[in-house]
Design an enzyme around this catalytic site. Sequence first.
Site, short mmCIF file in Angstrom:
data_model
loop_
_atom_site.label_atom_id
_atom_site.label_comp_id
_atom_site.label_asym_id
_atom_site.label_seq_id
_atom_site.Cartn_x
_atom_site.Cartn_y
_atom_site.Cartn_z
N CYS A 170 10.24 -22.19 17.95
CA CYS A 170 9.54 -23.48 18.02
C CYS A 170 8.19 -23.31 18.71
O CYS A 170 7.29 -24.12 18.52
CB CYS A 170 10.40 -24.53 18.68
SG CYS A 170 11.39 -23.90 20.01
N LYS A 180 27.85 -28.66 19.66
CA LYS A 180 27.85 -28.56 18.19
C LYS A 180 26.84 -27.48 17.83
O LYS A 180 25.65 -27.65 18.00
CB LYS A 180 27.45 -29.91 17.59
CG LYS A 180 28.00 -30.20 16.21
CD LYS A 180 27.59 -29.25 15.12
CE LYS A 180 26.26 -29.56 14.50
NZ LYS A 180 25.79 -28.52 13.56
P1 ADP Z 1 16.74 -26.93 10.65
O1 ADP Z 1 16.23 -27.93 9.66
O2 ADP Z 1 15.74 -25.93 10.98
O3 ADP Z 1 18.09 -26.38 10.33
P2 ADP Z 1 17.74 -29.03 12.25
O4 ADP Z 1 16.98 -29.85 13.19
O5 ADP Z 1 18.14 -29.64 10.94
O6 ADP Z 1 16.92 -27.73 12.01
O7 ADP Z 1 19.07 -28.48 12.91
C1 ADP Z 1 19.27 -28.27 14.28
C2 ADP Z 1 20.66 -28.74 14.64
O8 ADP Z 1 20.74 -30.13 14.36
C3 ADP Z 1 21.81 -28.08 13.87
O9 ADP Z 1 22.91 -27.89 14.75
C4 ADP Z 1 22.14 -29.13 12.83
O10 ADP Z 1 23.48 -29.07 12.39
C5 ADP Z 1 21.91 -30.41 13.60
N1 ADP Z 1 21.65 -31.58 12.77
C6 ADP Z 1 21.08 -31.65 11.54
N2 ADP Z 1 21.05 -32.92 11.10
C7 ADP Z 1 21.61 -33.70 12.05
C8 ADP Z 1 21.86 -35.10 12.21
N3 ADP Z 1 21.54 -35.96 11.24
N4 ADP Z 1 22.45 -35.53 13.34
C9 ADP Z 1 22.77 -34.66 14.32
N5 ADP Z 1 22.57 -33.34 14.24
C10 ADP Z 1 22.00 -32.85 13.14
#
Ligand code: ADP
Length: 503
Positions: free
Chosen positions: A309, A199
């Site tokens: 990071c 994903k």
């Molecule tokens: P940022 O906030 O910097 O975008 P994230 O940790 O939100 O970093 O995003 C990293 C990855 O995690 C992306 O592929 C995002 O789509 C995914 N992601 C965000 N929220 C969720 C969630 N609740 N469950 C699984 N994957 C998630």
Amino acid sequence: MPFTTDAPAAGSETMSFLDQDHQLLIDGQWIPAESGKTFEVKNPADGSTLTSVAEGDRADIDKAVAAARKAFEDGPWSRMTASERGKLIWKLADLMDQHVEQFAEIEALDNGKPKSVAAVADVPLAIDLFRYMAGWATKIEGNTIPISVPYLPGAEFHSYTLREPVGVVGQIIPWNFPLLMAAWKLGPALATGCTIVLKVAEETPMSALRLGQLIQEAGFPPGVVNIVTGFGETAGAALAAHPDVDKIAFTGSTEVGKLIVKAAGETNLKKVTLELGGKSPNIILPDADLPAAIAGAANAIFFNHGQCCCAGSRLFVHRTQFDEVVEGVAAQAKEIKLGPGMHPETGMGPMVSQIQQDRVCSYLESGFREGAQAVVGGKRDACSGYFVEPTILVDTKPNMQVIQEEIFGPVVAAVPFDDPDELIATANDSIYGLAAAVWTKDISKGHRIARQLKAGTVWVNCYNIFDASLPFGGYKQSGWGREMGHEAVDLYTQTKAVTVQLH
Ligand code: ADP
């Protein structure tokens, strides 16, 4: 101020790729999302729409996991020799090598990073990772173990371990190094014989989709690599909670990492590896080679616009050299030309999205409210792209948000210190422990401090040095497990102990 002149257009290969219909790669076929939905992908340099891609969600994740399960259990993949697997991975690397320019252009347009940087860093590192992991495919070995069994005197046994692939792996990656993160994840999973549902980040799906085309061209069997574009809260969450996924490998924020752990715990206790945030200390000791340390400190925070990071976001400098170092890093910051990733003179591109630009700026505002000062930078750039000026903050206090939290932008807090011994405790005063660096000419001091810093990576007299063979990951809330190196390979296998009684 970003360039006002137009950036050169991308090559025709890239443009025709962007013009294609971008679907999901499931079971060896490109198919639309079950819902028929798509979403737009933006060019962060000007906010324009680059293209649109399929918006996968739970139903598509279900299909992709089923395809990965089938490929893992029955397909030609599970019967392939280790050597054949290695050759396929190597072939993928060779195909990528033929498209370095295209991948660099895609990253520049989609993520915003300078094409020149992607062409020498992101893309070659991704290719190298696949080659490194191709070599591992034939080197995944168990042990023979002499056992004693006290309750069966005289009995003879032959015991050994098998190292088997973990199974169906869900991989969720971020937007800061889109192609490289895909490689870090896919490489060890393929080397060990796992099957994958990847994903990708909603902000930057394009290079992984191009990689998907090359994965097909290389000849990986259907279902071995499935790629789903979609949002975190829908597709990502569905993958993390899926009962038929054996492992989730996640890179992203610590906040989402905790959600992944919760989802794994509430469903099937799938294995989890996490590479999360950081607030890395970069320490310049009084005996350091100062010009090198100044250049290193600028690179530590401004590389990839601070969207790393492991960014060196807390810079500790001895009080006697503080002004000189801050002036030196500020001079380098002023030299950095902001512009679109496609412009050959761009030193720093935009933040990946407006959300990220707003997030970085709100951290700056919180710092200013609490009394921090910007020596250089300190604001967004007033144009349609998502630019933030390279920034050095001083006059911070240890409890400020800008010291405690990950900003993920080109913002470094410079902090003077007096006593190098007390400094280690200050440097370690963070919920994170991803990376750290120390600059010194005293080799013993460098090694000693490397032992004292609570971080998964420590650089001495350098910063941002990566290699496919070097494990990367975090202490404390920076993660579980390691990416790259043989440690990553281990984390995609599980060990089976087999005991045979000899009669
Ligand atoms: P940022 O906030 O910097 O975008 P994230 O940790 O939100 O970093 O995003 C990293 C990855 O995690 C992306 O592929 C995002 O789509 C995914 N992601 C965000 N929220 C969720 C969630 N609740 N469950 C699984 N994957 C998630």
